[in-house]
Design an enzyme around this catalytic site. Sequence first.
Site, short mmCIF file in Angstrom:
data_model
loop_
_atom_site.label_atom_id
_atom_site.label_comp_id
_atom_site.label_asym_id
_atom_site.label_seq_id
_atom_site.Cartn_x
_atom_site.Cartn_y
_atom_site.Cartn_z
N LYS A 20 -28.62 1.24 3.16
CA LYS A 20 -29.35 0.49 2.71
C LYS A 20 -30.45 -0.26 3.33
CE LYS A 20 -26.52 -0.77 -0.86
NZ LYS A 20 -25.79 -1.97 -1.84
N LYS A 61 -11.69 0.15 3.83
CA LYS A 61 -11.18 1.33 3.70
C LYS A 61 -12.37 2.87 2.92
CE LYS A 61 -7.57 -1.33 0.82
NZ LYS A 61 -7.56 -1.65 -0.67
N GLY A 62 -13.53 2.69 3.01
CA GLY A 62 -14.28 2.86 2.41
C GLY A 62 -14.66 4.16 2.66
N GLU A 94 -18.62 5.10 9.27
CA GLU A 94 -18.45 3.99 8.02
C GLU A 94 -19.00 5.09 6.73
OE1 GLU A 94 -17.55 1.35 6.81
OE2 GLU A 94 -18.03 0.27 8.85
N ASP A 95 -18.61 4.32 5.85
CA ASP A 95 -19.13 4.70 4.72
C ASP A 95 -20.75 4.41 4.01
OD1 ASP A 95 -18.04 2.42 4.15
OD2 ASP A 95 -17.33 3.03 1.80
N ASP A 132 -16.39 1.17 -3.31
CA ASP A 132 -15.11 0.51 -4.47
C ASP A 132 -16.26 -0.46 -5.65
OD1 ASP A 132 -15.04 -1.38 -2.78
OD2 ASP A 132 -13.93 -2.13 -3.68
N ASP A 178 -24.52 -2.04 4.68
CA ASP A 178 -25.22 -2.90 3.86
C ASP A 178 -26.07 -3.99 4.71
OD1 ASP A 178 -26.01 -4.64 1.34
OD2 ASP A 178 -24.11 -3.67 0.29
N VAL A 220 -24.03 0.07 -5.94
CA VAL A 220 -23.35 1.76 -5.62
C VAL A 220 -21.82 2.55 -6.02
CG1 VAL A 220 -25.37 3.25 -4.89
CG2 VAL A 220 -23.55 2.37 -3.56
C1 PRP Z 1 -17.76 -2.04 3.08
C2 PRP Z 1 -18.17 -0.59 3.84
C3 PRP Z 1 -18.81 -1.33 5.48
C4 PRP Z 1 -19.35 -3.12 4.65
C5 PRP Z 1 -20.47 -2.28 5.22
O1 PRP Z 1 -16.62 -2.47 3.61
O2 PRP Z 1 -16.79 -0.12 3.96
O3 PRP Z 1 -17.34 -2.13 5.61
O4 PRP Z 1 -18.81 -2.75 3.91
O5 PRP Z 1 -21.03 -3.71 4.32
P1 PRP Z 1 -22.11 -4.76 5.48
O6 PRP Z 1 -23.35 -3.82 6.08
O7 PRP Z 1 -22.72 -6.02 4.87
O8 PRP Z 1 -20.93 -5.75 6.41
P2 PRP Z 1 -15.76 -3.67 2.78
O9 PRP Z 1 -16.11 -4.69 3.02
O10 PRP Z 1 -16.58 -3.54 0.88
O11 PRP Z 1 -14.58 -3.28 2.60
P3 PRP Z 1 -13.58 -1.20 2.21
O12 PRP Z 1 -13.69 -0.38 2.79
O13 PRP Z 1 -12.33 -1.52 2.17
O14 PRP Z 1 -14.60 -0.84 0.72
#
Ligand code: PRP
Length: 184
Positions: free
Chosen positions: A135, A46-47, A103-104, A163, A107, A157
């Site tokens: 990051k 959802k991010g 993507e947001d 979230d 990580d 963050v």
């Molecule tokens: C977050 C973000 C990426 C992912 C990045 O999504 O939107 O999709 O984590 O992490 P990574 O680089 O370590 O794989 P999340 O799984 O938190 O779901 P959300 O978007 O619904 O919050």
Amino acid sequence: MGSALPNDIDHVLLTEEQISSKLEEMAAQIDADYAGKDLLLVGVLKGAVMVMADLSRKLQHTTVAMDWMAVSSYGSGTKSSGVVRILKDLDADLEGRHVLIVEDIIDSGLTLSWLMSNLRSRGCASLEVAAMLRKPDAMKVELDVKYIGYDIPNEFVVGYGLDYAEKYRTLPYVGTLAPHVYEN
Ligand code: PRP
């Protein structure tokens, strides 16, 4: 922005204005790169909802369609294991399409790494990534990401789509979460 921060936010890392001007730059570059081509934006729920909404509305010249995927990582911790399950697949057929994943945050990079190989196998004409945040110190895989907003430190963050326990996504800025929130 209002004067007082919510108690749960330690400090603002990126203001609404910084986010908006960076998206402006990214959109100009995307417009130039895809001039005369149809583009399919793929948002990862959802991010990415906020980035998708704001970035797509700043695109001037590109003919754009939108589609969405929801994925979830298997694993014991809160972070990616690299093994991804599709919760909602795309509606669109990617054969011959120019695809830009939106993507947001990157990580560990494991979600995106999996997603890129999954989408590439569907026969896209091209596949690139636009991510608002990255990051570098948390990344576990090398990724070729064409459009990056900001590199940020490896801190927890929230805001602008990000979230903690489904909260704070709607903050208009990106801020660090106060330790008392997650240390309890
Ligand atoms: C977050 C973000 C990426 C992912 C990045 O999504 O939107 O999709 O984590 O992490 P990574 O680089 O370590 O794989 P999340 O799984 O938190 O779901 P959300 O978007 O619904 O919050």
